[in-house]
Design a protein around this motif. Structure first.
Motif, PDB file in Angstrom:
ATOM      1  N   UNK A 176     -97.934  84.354  24.657  1.00  0.00           N
ATOM      2  CA  UNK A 176     -96.963  85.178  23.938  1.00  0.00           C
ATOM      3  C   UNK A 176     -97.593  85.808  22.696  1.00  0.00           C
ATOM      4  N   UNK A 177     -98.413  85.049  21.989  1.00  0.00           N
ATOM      5  CA  UNK A 177     -99.082  85.593  20.803  1.00  0.00           C
ATOM      6  C   UNK A 177    -100.020  86.735  21.200  1.00  0.00           C
ATOM      7  N   UNK A 178    -100.689  86.581  22.328  1.00  0.00           N
ATOM      8  CA  UNK A 178    -101.569  87.640  22.822  1.00  0.00           C
ATOM      9  C   UNK A 178    -100.765  88.885  23.163  1.00  0.00           C
ATOM     10  N   UNK A 179     -99.613  88.706  23.789  1.00  0.00           N
ATOM     11  CA  UNK A 179     -98.758  89.850  24.124  1.00  0.00           C
ATOM     12  C   UNK A 179     -98.242  90.544  22.864  1.00  0.00           C
ATOM     13  N   UNK A 180     -97.891  89.770  21.845  1.00  0.00           N
ATOM     14  CA  UNK A 180     -97.426  90.348  20.585  1.00  0.00           C
ATOM     15  C   UNK A 180     -98.554  91.133  19.920  1.00  0.00           C
ATOM     16  N   UNK A 181     -99.751  90.566  19.921  1.00  0.00           N
ATOM     17  CA  UNK A 181    -100.899  91.268  19.335  1.00  0.00           C
ATOM     18  C   UNK A 181    -101.181  92.560  20.093  1.00  0.00           C
ATOM     19  N   UNK A 182    -101.083  92.509  21.407  1.00  0.00           N
ATOM     20  CA  UNK A 182    -101.288  93.713  22.230  1.00  0.00           C
ATOM     21  C   UNK A 182    -100.260  94.780  21.877  1.00  0.00           C
ATOM     22  N   UNK A 183     -99.003  94.382  21.718  1.00  0.00           N
ATOM     23  CA  UNK A 183     -97.955  95.330  21.354  1.00  0.00           C
ATOM     24  C   UNK A 183     -98.217  95.927  19.971  1.00  0.00           C
TER      25      UNK A 183
END
Length: 186
Positions: free
Chosen positions: A156-163
């Motif tokens: 989830x943290x990776x997805x947030x960083x990607x966003x």
């Protein structure tokens, strides 16, 4: 037989560790190669843009032209910085995902091995020790649950960083278009 089995398990564990370390080293070298290529390509592009900008500045005839030129010279550098940042982010994310996959597989293998050993030990344990083995299994299940939660949180943290990176790239591109449009109308 027991000593032989223990040595065989130890050798197998060592072999698995060597394979993991080799895979990690190869992944690190791959990420380093990608980062080096990105750095060289970015340096080359910045140098080419700098030479072109210098030629453009030297060709300016009036102070008004120089003022008008200022914004257009900074924009390519800003665009390259965004592209570079995105490239570094992608390299880091890919490396992190490769390592996470490797550890997820290894943890699953270790859990299975431990569970199998625990089941074998429970079969030959004296009567009345079932509660002890149930407690061990419960602890393993709890540890697996924590590992799954941490893994999900990392994803989830990776997805947030990607966003966030995508939003920043979009904002910079939007600002670039706005600046270009306002210069055309001026």
């Amino acid at each position: 037989m027991n000593a032989f089995a223990a040595r065989e398990q130890f050798a197998s564990a060592n072999q698995a560790s060597v394979e993991i370390l080799t895979t990690l080293a190869n992944n690190a070298f791959t990420q380093l190669e990608r980062l080096t290529e990105l750095n060289l390509n970015t340096a080359r592009a910045v140098l080419e843009d700098s030479v072109a900008a210098t030629k453009t500045v030297l060709a300016v005839k009036s102070p008004q032209d120089l003022v008008a030129l200022q914004g257009t010279l900074a924009q390519p550098m800003l665009d390259k910085a965004v592209i570079y940042g995105r490239g570094v982010y992608e390299i880091a994310t890919d490396g992190q995902q490769d390592i996470a996959k490797l550890f997820e597989v290894r943890v699953a293998e270790l859990n299975q091995t431990f569970t199998d050993a625990l089941d074998k030990a429970a079969e030959s344990a004296p009567a009345g020790s079932e509660a002890l083995f149930a407690a061990f299994k419960s602890a393993v299940d709890a540890a697996n649950s924590v590992f799954d939660s941490v893994s999900k949180a990392t994803k989830q943290a990776t997805e947030i960083a990607e966003a966030t990176v995508t939003a920043a790239s979009t904002a910079v591109k939007g600002a670039s278009r706005k600046a270009a449009a306002s210069k055309k109308s001026a």
